[in-house]
Design a protein around this motif. Structure first.
Motif, mmCIF file in Angstrom:
data_model
loop_
_atom_site.group_PDB
_atom_site.id
_atom_site.type_symbol
_atom_site.label_atom_id
_atom_site.label_comp_id
_atom_site.label_asym_id
_atom_site.label_seq_id
_atom_site.Cartn_x
_atom_site.Cartn_y
_atom_site.Cartn_z
ATOM 1 N N TYR A 51 0.842 -1.182 -0.339
ATOM 2 C CA TYR A 51 0.088 -0.050 0.150
ATOM 3 C C TYR A 51 0.575 1.455 -0.312
ATOM 4 O O TYR A 51 0.071 3.062 0.104
ATOM 5 C CB TYR A 51 -1.209 -0.169 0.915
ATOM 6 C CG TYR A 51 -2.340 -0.736 1.300
ATOM 7 C CD1 TYR A 51 -2.809 -0.513 0.573
ATOM 8 C CD2 TYR A 51 -1.818 -2.478 1.093
ATOM 9 C CE1 TYR A 51 -4.288 -1.342 0.687
ATOM 10 C CE2 TYR A 51 -2.917 -3.604 1.145
ATOM 11 C CZ TYR A 51 -4.089 -3.107 0.617
ATOM 12 O OH TYR A 51 -4.930 -3.813 0.570
ATOM 13 N N ASN A 52 1.866 1.515 -0.630
ATOM 14 C CA ASN A 52 3.288 2.611 -0.449
ATOM 15 C C ASN A 52 3.247 2.693 1.251
ATOM 16 O O ASN A 52 3.105 5.060 0.737
ATOM 17 C CB ASN A 52 2.386 2.697 -1.598
ATOM 18 C CG ASN A 52 2.982 2.273 -2.648
ATOM 19 O OD1 ASN A 52 3.794 1.753 -2.941
ATOM 20 N ND2 ASN A 52 2.035 2.712 -3.706
ATOM 21 N N MET A 53 2.986 2.391 1.831
ATOM 22 C CA MET A 53 2.960 3.071 3.533
ATOM 23 C C MET A 53 4.580 3.434 3.190
ATOM 24 O O MET A 53 5.578 3.634 2.989
ATOM 25 C CB MET A 53 2.480 2.194 4.219
ATOM 26 C CG MET A 53 1.882 0.973 4.628
ATOM 27 S SD MET A 53 0.567 2.345 5.530
ATOM 28 C CE MET A 53 -1.388 1.358 5.250
ATOM 29 N N PRO A 54 4.096 4.921 4.183
ATOM 30 C CA PRO A 54 5.584 6.059 5.026
ATOM 31 C C PRO A 54 6.464 5.241 5.197
ATOM 32 O O PRO A 54 6.329 3.877 6.185
ATOM 33 C CB PRO A 54 5.360 6.644 5.550
ATOM 34 C CG PRO A 54 3.996 7.300 5.525
ATOM 35 C CD PRO A 54 3.389 5.966 4.613
ATOM 36 N N MET A 55 8.357 4.987 5.167
ATOM 37 C CA MET A 55 9.176 4.266 5.441
ATOM 38 C C MET A 55 9.593 2.800 5.064
ATOM 39 O O MET A 55 9.234 2.145 5.974
ATOM 40 C CB MET A 55 9.350 4.307 6.617
ATOM 41 C CG MET A 55 9.720 6.289 6.698
ATOM 42 S SD MET A 55 9.288 6.665 8.711
ATOM 43 C CE MET A 55 10.651 5.425 9.458
ATOM 44 N N GLY B 204 -0.797 -4.197 14.633
ATOM 45 C CA GLY B 204 1.042 -4.224 15.013
ATOM 46 C C GLY B 204 1.314 -3.043 13.757
ATOM 47 O O GLY B 204 0.808 -3.728 12.534
ATOM 48 N N VAL B 205 2.422 -3.584 13.877
ATOM 49 C CA VAL B 205 3.313 -2.650 12.442
ATOM 50 C C VAL B 205 4.778 -3.258 11.769
ATOM 51 O O VAL B 205 5.593 -3.827 13.635
ATOM 52 C CB VAL B 205 3.515 -1.681 12.390
ATOM 53 C CG1 VAL B 205 4.278 -0.802 11.964
ATOM 54 C CG2 VAL B 205 2.062 -0.938 13.021
ATOM 55 N N ASP B 206 4.767 -3.992 11.295
ATOM 56 C CA ASP B 206 6.245 -4.498 10.382
ATOM 57 C C ASP B 206 7.367 -3.198 9.801
ATOM 58 O O ASP B 206 6.551 -2.686 9.468
ATOM 59 C CB ASP B 206 6.422 -5.396 9.812
ATOM 60 C CG ASP B 206 5.834 -6.982 10.576
ATOM 61 O OD1 ASP B 206 5.808 -7.158 11.944
ATOM 62 O OD2 ASP B 206 4.783 -7.826 9.844
ATOM 63 N N PHE B 207 8.479 -2.973 10.588
ATOM 64 C CA PHE B 207 9.179 -2.096 10.334
ATOM 65 C C PHE B 207 10.165 -3.030 9.024
ATOM 66 O O PHE B 207 11.599 -3.920 10.144
ATOM 67 C CB PHE B 207 10.228 -1.298 10.859
ATOM 68 C CG PHE B 207 8.954 -0.393 12.237
ATOM 69 C CD1 PHE B 207 8.508 0.407 11.280
ATOM 70 C CD2 PHE B 207 8.605 -1.364 13.033
ATOM 71 C CE1 PHE B 207 7.566 1.149 12.206
ATOM 72 C CE2 PHE B 207 7.615 -0.893 13.655
ATOM 73 C CZ PHE B 207 6.927 0.827 13.287
#
Length: 210
Positions: free
Chosen positions: A116-120, A161-164
């Motif tokens: 989804y072309n999320m920031p970073m 949650g969020v994966d980096f």
């Protein structure tokens, strides 16, 4: 955030599609730690004779997730036993200490916002599922040698949650879960009520995909 919000978010996003996705057939394994924080008011026992306070704990955890469709996976959370001290306070303010251990395996259906072309290039996800918590090694220190038993509990679990990502197959994860845990309690074989633990569970992990 309430459990209802997590369920609604999961139901909404599971219907979404994207041009790019985690492909079906992918496996991920995560290793980290989670902090179990029971709700502040855990209810009463023995017809209101005792208020209950359950403390927090942190333990290593592991997750495994299989993507049976693009961006949609089934995840299992497992851990080594969590330890909780319990304080029972009567109407005069006198206290009795108790303790228990538990394992909270949780199975979740999850949607990952990959592509989804999320920031970073961050990759959020949401999930909803079922938690089964089994309690063991219960102890109560009432000076009478009483036998405390906390029954197993089954309830709904929500997950966000969020994966980096920092490589094509590796990521750092932060997440939060809400677990509906309300076990029945017995003392010397007699039912004395239920405890509303219903914790928020906060975690960090290293995640590897295959």
């Amino acid at each position: 955030m309430k459990l209802q919000s997590l369920v609604l978010a999961a139901a909404t996003t599971l219907a979404m599609t994207s041009a790019f996705a985690v492909p079906a057939g992918t496996w991920t394994v995560g290793a980290g730690a989670h902090y179990v924080e029971p709700k502040s008011d855990n209810g009463t026992l023995a017809a209101g004779a005792y208020s209950v306070d359950v403390d927090s704990d942190i333990r290593p955890t592991i997750t495994g997730e299989y993507f049976f469709a693009d961006n949609i996976g089934v995840e299992l959370l497992a851990a080594i036993p969590f330890h909780h001290d319990i304080t029972l306070t009567d109407t005069t303010g006198a206290t009795i200490d108790a303790r228990t251990q538990h394992l909270p395996p949780t199975l979740s259906l999850q949607y990952h916002f990959d592509g989804y072309n999320m920031p970073m290039n961050v990759k959020p996800f949401v999930g909803v599922g079922v938690n089964y918590t089994t309690f063991f090694k219960e102890r109560i220190y009432d000076g009478a040698g009483s036998d405390l038993k906390i029954k197993d509990s089954v309830g709904v679990a929500g997950h966000v949650g969020v994966d980096f990502p920092y490589s094509a197959t590796e990521a750092f994860r932060i997440d939060a879960r809400y677990m509906d845990i309300k076990p029945d309690v017995e003392l010397n074989g007699a039912d004395i009520g239920s405890v509303d633990i219903s914790p928020w569970v906060y975690g960090v992990a290293f995640v590897k995909s295959f």
